[in-house]
Design a protein around this motif. Structure first.
Motif, PDB file in Angstrom:
ATOM      1  N   TYR A 275      17.028  18.393  41.125  1.00 25.33           N
ATOM      2  CA  TYR A 275      15.969  19.094  41.846  1.00 25.33           C
ATOM      3  C   TYR A 275      15.300  18.236  42.922  1.00 25.33           C
ATOM      4  O   TYR A 275      14.478  18.742  43.680  1.00 25.33           O
ATOM      5  CB  TYR A 275      14.922  19.597  40.857  1.00 25.33           C
ATOM      6  CG  TYR A 275      15.469  20.682  39.959  1.00 25.33           C
ATOM      7  CD1 TYR A 275      15.565  21.994  40.389  1.00 25.33           C
ATOM      8  CD2 TYR A 275      15.918  20.377  38.668  1.00 25.33           C
ATOM      9  CE1 TYR A 275      16.088  22.978  39.573  1.00 25.33           C
ATOM     10  CE2 TYR A 275      16.441  21.358  37.843  1.00 25.33           C
ATOM     11  CZ  TYR A 275      16.529  22.657  38.306  1.00 25.33           C
ATOM     12  OH  TYR A 275      17.050  23.637  37.498  1.00 25.33           O
TER      13      TYR A 275
ATOM     14  N   LYS B 262      19.565  21.147  44.919  1.00 23.23           N
ATOM     15  CA  LYS B 262      18.629  22.279  44.867  1.00 23.23           C
ATOM     16  C   LYS B 262      18.893  23.246  46.011  1.00 23.23           C
ATOM     17  O   LYS B 262      18.859  24.472  45.821  1.00 23.23           O
ATOM     18  CB  LYS B 262      17.198  21.759  44.927  1.00 23.23           C
ATOM     19  CG  LYS B 262      16.138  22.849  44.846  1.00 23.23           C
ATOM     20  CD  LYS B 262      14.762  22.322  45.151  1.00 23.23           C
ATOM     21  CE  LYS B 262      14.613  21.978  46.614  1.00 23.23           C
ATOM     22  NZ  LYS B 262      13.213  21.638  46.983  1.00 23.23           N
TER      23      LYS B 262
ATOM     24  N   MET C 203      17.320  29.097  39.905  1.00 21.30           N
ATOM     25  CA  MET C 203      16.835  27.726  39.935  1.00 21.30           C
ATOM     26  C   MET C 203      16.818  27.091  38.543  1.00 21.30           C
ATOM     27  O   MET C 203      16.893  25.871  38.412  1.00 21.30           O
ATOM     28  CB  MET C 203      15.433  27.686  40.557  1.00 21.30           C
ATOM     29  CG  MET C 203      15.005  26.309  41.028  1.00 21.30           C
ATOM     30  SD  MET C 203      16.126  25.558  42.238  1.00 21.30           S
ATOM     31  CE  MET C 203      15.972  26.707  43.611  1.00 21.30           C
TER      32      MET C 203
ATOM     33  N   LEU D 164      10.763  17.473  36.458  1.00 21.98           N
ATOM     34  CA  LEU D 164      10.418  18.447  37.493  1.00 21.98           C
ATOM     35  C   LEU D 164       9.176  18.042  38.276  1.00 21.98           C
ATOM     36  O   LEU D 164       9.047  18.364  39.464  1.00 21.98           O
ATOM     37  CB  LEU D 164      10.194  19.830  36.861  1.00 21.98           C
ATOM     38  CG  LEU D 164      11.420  20.511  36.245  1.00 21.98           C
ATOM     39  CD1 LEU D 164      11.011  21.797  35.558  1.00 21.98           C
ATOM     40  CD2 LEU D 164      12.487  20.793  37.304  1.00 21.98           C
TER      41      LEU D 164
ATOM     42  N   LEU E  55       9.140  25.175  38.026  1.00 26.03           N
ATOM     43  CA  LEU E  55      10.354  25.768  38.611  1.00 26.03           C
ATOM     44  C   LEU E  55      10.002  26.743  39.733  1.00 26.03           C
ATOM     45  O   LEU E  55      10.683  26.777  40.765  1.00 26.03           O
ATOM     46  CB  LEU E  55      11.166  26.474  37.522  1.00 26.03           C
ATOM     47  CG  LEU E  55      12.078  25.595  36.660  1.00 26.03           C
ATOM     48  CD1 LEU E  55      12.706  26.417  35.558  1.00 26.03           C
ATOM     49  CD2 LEU E  55      13.149  24.930  37.508  1.00 26.03           C
TER      50      LEU E  55
ATOM     51  N   ILE F 268       9.101  24.721  42.738  1.00 26.03           N
ATOM     52  CA  ILE F 268      10.297  24.149  43.373  1.00 26.03           C
ATOM     53  C   ILE F 268      11.044  25.234  44.141  1.00 26.03           C
ATOM     54  O   ILE F 268      11.539  25.002  45.260  1.00 26.03           O
ATOM     55  CB  ILE F 268      11.200  23.501  42.317  1.00 26.03           C
ATOM     56  CG1 ILE F 268      10.552  22.232  41.760  1.00 26.03           C
ATOM     57  CG2 ILE F 268      12.569  23.163  42.905  1.00 26.03           C
ATOM     58  CD1 ILE F 268      11.288  21.618  40.600  1.00 26.03           C
ATOM     59  N   ARG F 269      11.147  26.422  43.564  1.00 27.14           N
ATOM     60  CA  ARG F 269      11.858  27.513  44.222  1.00 27.14           C
ATOM     61  C   ARG F 269      11.197  27.933  45.533  1.00 27.14           C
ATOM     62  O   ARG F 269      11.865  28.285  46.505  1.00 27.14           O
ATOM     63  CB  ARG F 269      11.949  28.709  43.278  1.00 27.14           C
ATOM     64  CG  ARG F 269      12.772  29.864  43.836  1.00 27.14           C
ATOM     65  CD  ARG F 269      13.110  30.894  42.785  1.00 27.14           C
ATOM     66  NE  ARG F 269      11.922  31.444  42.178  1.00 27.14           N
ATOM     67  CZ  ARG F 269      11.589  31.322  40.907  1.00 27.14           C
ATOM     68  NH1 ARG F 269      12.372  30.635  40.094  1.00 27.14           N
ATOM     69  NH2 ARG F 269      10.480  31.858  40.415  1.00 27.14           N
TER      70      ARG F 269
END
Length: 238
Positions: free
Chosen positions: A76, A81, A91, A152, A232, A235-236
């Motif tokens: 990630y 990613k 993801m 993460l 998550l 991050i997405r």
């Protein structure tokens, strides 16, 4: 589902070749078991009663907290990613694949300790094996969930090592596997209860486990799942 299973299979094969996983999930925990197992049983013969549990807690904590987060950052925190996003891959795909693969490796390490301790150090085998392995599986899952948060949330490998140690070292020192937690000052004993290792050791060491003994680990797991979901999504969207 087939794609996820294939991803888990590929991740498992990659982890087998990973030097980081080899060291953190097998070499260091088993070396610690071989050395400290002999020391514990020589200085304190009664340590044979909980040797399997204490060495397993150390191995699980090492494998999860030190071994898994760097692998998550490799997924990630790099262009992998972007490949997920470009190809429409969810993801969570990489996280789940890595989680399941790490679970298998850490469980194998726990089984090696479980099988070797009675032979090498004449350690006592837990009387209730189904509940022992149920507790072990839950402890591994919770520890990996915490490791996922680290992987993460922290993007720098240098900082990740520091944060991993900040969680790992208190987990071991305050969990009761090195010496009874009752010997600690009350404030440190209470701080130790914030870490999965303490509750994992309590569960693995008890022969008669009431359902209430699982509650702290489930609370930590529930909190970790929420935090991982938030990370998550972040991050997405980034």
């Amino acid at each position: 589902m087939n794609a996820l299973l294939l991803g888990i299979k590929l991740q498992f094969k990659m982890d087998i070749r990973s030097k980081t996983l080899l060291v953190t999930c097998y070499l260091v925990p088993l070396l610690f078991f071989a050395v400290m197992g002999g020391i514990f049983t020589s200085l304190m013969p009664e340590a044979k009663n909980t040797l399997i549990q204490s060495m397993t807690v150390m191995g699980v904590s090492m494998g999860a907290l030190a071994g898994v987060p760097p692998s998550i950052v490799e997924i990630y925190g790099t262009d992998i990613k972007k490949m997920y996003s470009a190809n429409g891959i969810p993801m969570y795909f990489g996280l789940v694949s890595l989680f399941v693969s790490a679970f298998i490796h850490i469980m194998v390490m726990g089984l090696i300790i479980f099988a070797a301790a009675p032979i090498i150090f004449h350690a006592s085998i837990p009387s209730n094996l189904p509940l022992y392995f149920l507790a072990l599986a839950l402890f591994i899952i919770v520890s990996l969930s915490i490791a996922c948060i680290l992987g993460l949330a922290v993007k720098s490998q240098a900082k990740l090592t520091m944060y991993s140690q900040i969680i790992f070292l208190p987990s071991i020192m305050l969990s009761g596997i090195m010496f009874p937690a009752e010997f600690l000052p009350k404030i440190l004993e209470n701080i130790g209860k914030l870490f999965p290792a303490t509750w994992g050791y309590i569960l693995l060491s008890q022969n008669n486990r009431s359902s209430s003994a699982f509650i702290p680990l489930f609370i930590i797991l529930f909190t970790a799942v929420i935090l991982n979901s938030i990370l998550l999504k972040k991050i997405r969207s980034s």
